[in-house]
Design an enzyme around this catalytic site. Sequence first.
Site, PDB file in Angstrom:
ATOM      1  CG  HIS A  34      -0.231  -0.304   2.512  1.00  0.00           C
ATOM      2  ND1 HIS A  34       0.681   0.561   3.060  1.00  0.00           N
ATOM      3  CD2 HIS A  34      -0.277  -1.372   3.355  1.00  0.00           C
ATOM      4  CE1 HIS A  34       1.137   0.070   4.195  1.00  0.00           C
ATOM      5  NE2 HIS A  34       0.586  -1.117   4.391  1.00  0.00           N
ATOM      6  CG  HIS A  37       4.300  -1.733   2.001  1.00  0.00           C
ATOM      7  ND1 HIS A  37       2.979  -2.073   2.016  1.00  0.00           N
ATOM      8  CD2 HIS A  37       4.888  -2.474   2.976  1.00  0.00           C
ATOM      9  CE1 HIS A  37       2.758  -2.988   2.954  1.00  0.00           C
ATOM     10  NE2 HIS A  37       3.904  -3.246   3.558  1.00  0.00           N
TER      11      HIS A  37
HETATM   12  P1  AMP Z   1       5.092  -5.198   6.387  1.00  0.00           P
HETATM   13  O1  AMP Z   1       4.801  -5.577   4.975  1.00  0.00           O
HETATM   14  O2  AMP Z   1       3.864  -4.910   7.199  1.00  0.00           O
HETATM   15  O3  AMP Z   1       6.067  -6.116   7.056  1.00  0.00           O
HETATM   16  O4  AMP Z   1       5.832  -3.788   6.304  1.00  0.00           O
HETATM   17  C1  AMP Z   1       7.005  -3.625   5.570  1.00  0.00           C
HETATM   18  C2  AMP Z   1       7.613  -2.302   5.902  1.00  0.00           C
HETATM   19  O5  AMP Z   1       6.696  -1.263   5.571  1.00  0.00           O
HETATM   20  C3  AMP Z   1       7.900  -2.168   7.402  1.00  0.00           C
HETATM   21  O6  AMP Z   1       9.145  -1.501   7.581  1.00  0.00           O
HETATM   22  C4  AMP Z   1       6.751  -1.328   7.889  1.00  0.00           C
HETATM   23  O7  AMP Z   1       7.052  -0.574   9.043  1.00  0.00           O
HETATM   24  C5  AMP Z   1       6.514  -0.429   6.698  1.00  0.00           C
HETATM   25  N1  AMP Z   1       5.150   0.109   6.748  1.00  0.00           N
HETATM   26  C6  AMP Z   1       3.994  -0.602   6.841  1.00  0.00           C
HETATM   27  N2  AMP Z   1       2.937   0.246   6.951  1.00  0.00           N
HETATM   28  C7  AMP Z   1       3.441   1.488   6.933  1.00  0.00           C
HETATM   29  C8  AMP Z   1       2.876   2.803   7.021  1.00  0.00           C
HETATM   30  N3  AMP Z   1       1.565   2.995   7.161  1.00  0.00           N
HETATM   31  N4  AMP Z   1       3.710   3.867   6.950  1.00  0.00           N
HETATM   32  C9  AMP Z   1       5.056   3.688   6.832  1.00  0.00           C
HETATM   33  N5  AMP Z   1       5.649   2.494   6.745  1.00  0.00           N
HETATM   34  C10 AMP Z   1       4.864   1.410   6.800  1.00  0.00           C
END
Ligand code: AMP
Length: 278
Positions: A34, A37
């Site tokens: 989203h 990311h």
């Molecule tokens: P995930 O796919 O949930 O493991 O997230 C992958 C990376 O994207 C991680 O470093 C998360 O902290 C970052 N991330 C996920 N959601 C957000 C958001 N709303 N804002 C900023 N970074 C995000």
Amino acid sequence: MKTFDTVNALREAVIAAHAKGQTIGLVPTMGALHAGHASLVRRSVSENDVTVVSVFVNPTQFNNPTDLETYPRDLEADKRLLESLGVQYVFAPTVEEAYPEPDIRQFSYPPIDTVMEGARRPCHFRGGGQVVGELVMWCVPTRAYFGEKDFQQIAVVRAMVRDLGFDLELVPCPIQREESGLALSSRNALLTAEERQIAVKISRVLQESKTWGIGVEETQQRVVNEINKIDQLEVEYYEIVDGTTLQPVTEWREDVVGCITVYCGQRPVRLIDNVRYA
Ligand code: AMP
């Protein structure tokens, strides 16, 4: 853009980039991408010659099999987004490729990883350390990008980078939110339209709490009460901690962050968010 599903193919591409003296940005993700990311990816693309985005739902960091099973996945949509952002390499391995043997490596950074998420999800940071450790060894990135939404994860990764002497720059990126204030999350896709409206109230209470002008303990308790009063929301924990050590604070001072986990709706969906007080 190329997509690799084997470590060897990734290693080859990375070795070639290093041989040309190119800088490499690594953005680890679990997919269902989203705009949150995308903000990390954009930053990496703007700061490095080559960006590697991993898309891997890492089983070792889940402690709940249903959570792992229902985690949203859509690699084709992810690839379309990453291509439009100018990414060079996507790494999307199978579990067998990432872990040909059960991974018995231990990553443990107390007390940073024993509070909050670490206290409730015993294997979470060990599993996170395993996968980030692998990705760093395979990519040897110049920079690695992590979102502040997973506030504790950044602190744990920082401890790991220091501990293992990884030669990379850790780049924390701010939380991206919907206009409503709801922190973007892959898990939001699991919410019904009605639950989404309710989930918005989490960030609203956190933001309001900055204006209450009461003590730390009272603020912590009031946030929990205000959110638990809302139908279909249940706080798992709300801790107000030092932004570096992640240990609870008792008085307001610099570098204080409130970290929350809330269960939302019927399923329920586990949502996290945080707010910086100063
Ligand atoms: P995930 O796919 O949930 O493991 O997230 C992958 C990376 O994207 C991680 O470093 C998360 O902290 C970052 N991330 C996920 N959601 C957000 C958001 N709303 N804002 C900023 N970074 C995000």
